[in-house]
Enzyme design. Structure first.
Site, PDB file in Angstrom:
ATOM      1  N   ARG A 147       0.868  -1.183   0.000  1.00 42.60           N
ATOM      2  CA  ARG A 147       0.000   0.000   0.000  1.00 42.60           C
ATOM      3  C   ARG A 147       0.905   1.233   0.000  1.00 42.60           C
ATOM      4  NH1 ARG A 147      -3.472  -2.723  -1.699  1.00 42.60           N
ATOM      5  NH2 ARG A 147      -5.545  -3.107  -0.855  1.00 42.60           N
ATOM      6  N   GLU A 201      -3.926   7.463  -5.343  1.00 45.50           N
ATOM      7  CA  GLU A 201      -4.119   6.721  -6.596  1.00 45.50           C
ATOM      8  C   GLU A 201      -5.416   7.164  -7.248  1.00 45.50           C
ATOM      9  OE1 GLU A 201      -3.724   2.521  -5.824  1.00 45.50           O
ATOM     10  OE2 GLU A 201      -1.754   2.782  -4.915  1.00 45.50           O
ATOM     11  N   HIS A 218      -0.977   0.240 -10.135  1.00 40.69           N
ATOM     12  CA  HIS A 218      -1.576  -0.712  -9.178  1.00 40.69           C
ATOM     13  C   HIS A 218      -2.118  -1.958  -9.905  1.00 40.69           C
ATOM     14  CE1 HIS A 218      -3.609  -1.046  -4.992  1.00 40.69           C
ATOM     15  NE2 HIS A 218      -3.386  -2.245  -5.505  1.00 40.69           N
TER      16      HIS A 218
HETATM   17  C1  8YV Z   1      -6.558  -4.619  -6.307  1.00 46.33           C
HETATM   18  C2  8YV Z   1      -5.294  -5.082  -4.128  1.00 46.33           C
HETATM   19  O1  8YV Z   1      -6.125  -3.346  -6.514  1.00 46.33           O
HETATM   20  O2  8YV Z   1      -6.419  -7.025  -3.397  1.00 46.33           O
HETATM   21  C3  8YV Z   1      -5.879  -5.980  -3.090  1.00 46.33           C
HETATM   22  O3  8YV Z   1      -5.801  -5.627  -1.893  1.00 46.33           O
HETATM   23  O4  8YV Z   1      -4.661  -4.131  -3.832  1.00 46.33           O
HETATM   24  C4  8YV Z   1      -5.474  -5.393  -5.578  1.00 46.33           C
HETATM   25  O5  8YV Z   1      -5.600  -6.705  -5.830  1.00 46.33           O
HETATM   26  C5  8YV Z   1      -7.880  -4.564  -5.627  1.00 46.33           C
HETATM   27  O6  8YV Z   1      -8.400  -5.817  -5.567  1.00 46.33           O
HETATM   28  C6  8YV Z   1      -8.866  -3.634  -6.327  1.00 46.33           C
HETATM   29  O7  8YV Z   1      -9.352  -4.211  -7.500  1.00 46.33           O
END
Ligand code: 8YV
Length: 332
Positions: free
Chosen positions: A237, A266, A285
């Site tokens: 993160r 983001e 991301h």
């Molecule tokens: C995706 C993520 O950005 O699963 C998570 O925590 O950060 C990523 O897999 C998220 O699922 C939003 O689609």
């Protein structure tokens, strides 16, 4: 009567049908402010909600007075106020294992891309700068046999250590809340306090969830501990790393490069100084963004919602204690 479920992300037809078989589903385009207002009456009646994104704070939960189960299509759940969910007896389901290998692949990709300067040199080739045998100012640095520091030895940390140690002969240092005997046995990983890891590793890979404890954990002082030749990789993160301090470290070459899939804000602003730095590989991301894995995450989240309403919260539940204390899930 089937429980009322709000779906705020489109799903493939097969998963949508599976959801329809168990729930009375209303699909809405998203959970931004405008949609939250527009679909207030739908949210008001929802017993379950499924999707990814959105912010589930007290204010949002006030708009969901009937909610019993939230199923997020993500591993991370930093957008949820878990204490507030607990207080209201709402179960939170997530998808922690569906994306492990895919995110670990991307982390290894960022290690290779930064060390070997792949995007930068591909771009220089594309614009016709390759006119002769490349010389030292196009060289990168080796990945194999270099020391990899894993900050956060969860599922993804383990999958990265596997790739790095068994595939690239890299010694592994790791920092985590607890020592990890499996990582030590399988990958010869050495537990290290965070400051020593930052000082010793050639690659520092951050794979931590965002919590009050991890916010800006990688601060100016810790970045200053890194070797000038070292590379920072973050695919956990964004706010775990102090981005202003990171930009300074990159501009002043107190570290060599950064590979970033996540950012404090983001999408990353187009005028971010990070995008001006040739020693930064910035990605939008995409840790879990493959067709296969995003489908697996969707399917897991659908199954999680069904399981939670059937009172089965042994797996993928952030707050299973809620089921025991309030009877959430089985009753709606
Ligand atoms: C995706 C993520 O950005 O699963 C998570 O925590 O950060 C990523 O897999 C998220 O699922 C939003 O689609």
């Amino acid at each position: 009567m089937k429980p009322a479920v709000v779906l705020y992300k489109s799903l493939s037809d097969d998963l949508r049908q599976r959801l329809n078989a168990f729930f009375d589903v209303t699909e809405i385009p998203g959970l931004d402010e405008e949609n939250v207002k527009k679909y207030a009456s739908v949210l008001q009646k929802a017993h379950g909600i499924i999707g990814s994104g959105g912010k589930f704070d007290q204010k949002m939960l006030d708009r969901l007075p009937q909610l019993k189960v939230a199923s997020t299509i993500s591993a991370g759940y930093d957008k949820y106020d878990v204490d507030a969910l607990n207080a209201r007896g709402i179960l939170l389901m997530h998808t922690p294992s569906a994306l492990t290998d895919t995110v670990a692949d991307l982390l290894m990709g960022l290690v290779l891309a930064t060390a070997r300067r792949l995007p930068e040199l591909a771009q220089r080739t594309r614009v016709g700068e390759w006119r002769d045998n490349v010389c030292a100012d196009w060289f990168g640095s080796d990945v194999h046999h270099k020391t990899l520091g894993v900050v956060g030895m969860g599922r993804i940390g383990m999958a990265l250590a596997q790739r790095a140690h068994l595939g690239f002969s890299m010694p592994i240092l790791y920092n985590a809340r607890h020592q990890h005997s499996e990582a030590e046995q399988r990958f010869n990983a050495t537990y290290c306090d965070l400051d020593s890891l930052m000082a010793k590793a050639d690659f520092v890979c951050i794979i931590l969830p965002l919590t009050d404890q991890t916010h800006h954990l990688i601060n100016r002082e810790r970045l200053a501990n890194m070797k000038p030749s070292a590379i920072l990789i973050n695919a956990g993160r964004g706010p775990v790393v102090d981005e202003v301090a990171l930009i300074e470290a990159l501009e002043n070459h107190t570290i060599s490069a950064a590979g970033l899939d996540v950012f404090e804000q983001e999408p990353l602003a187009t005028d971010s100084p990070l995008l001006q730095l040739p020693n930064v590989v910035a990605l939008p991301h995409i840790g879990s963004a493959t067709h296969e894995t995003r489908y697996a995450m969707d399917a897991t989240a659908v199954d999680n919602l069904i399981a939670a309403f059937n009172g089965q919260v042994q797996e993928n539940c952030v707050n299973p204690q809620v089921a025991n204390s309030s009877g959430a899930g089985g009753e709606f």
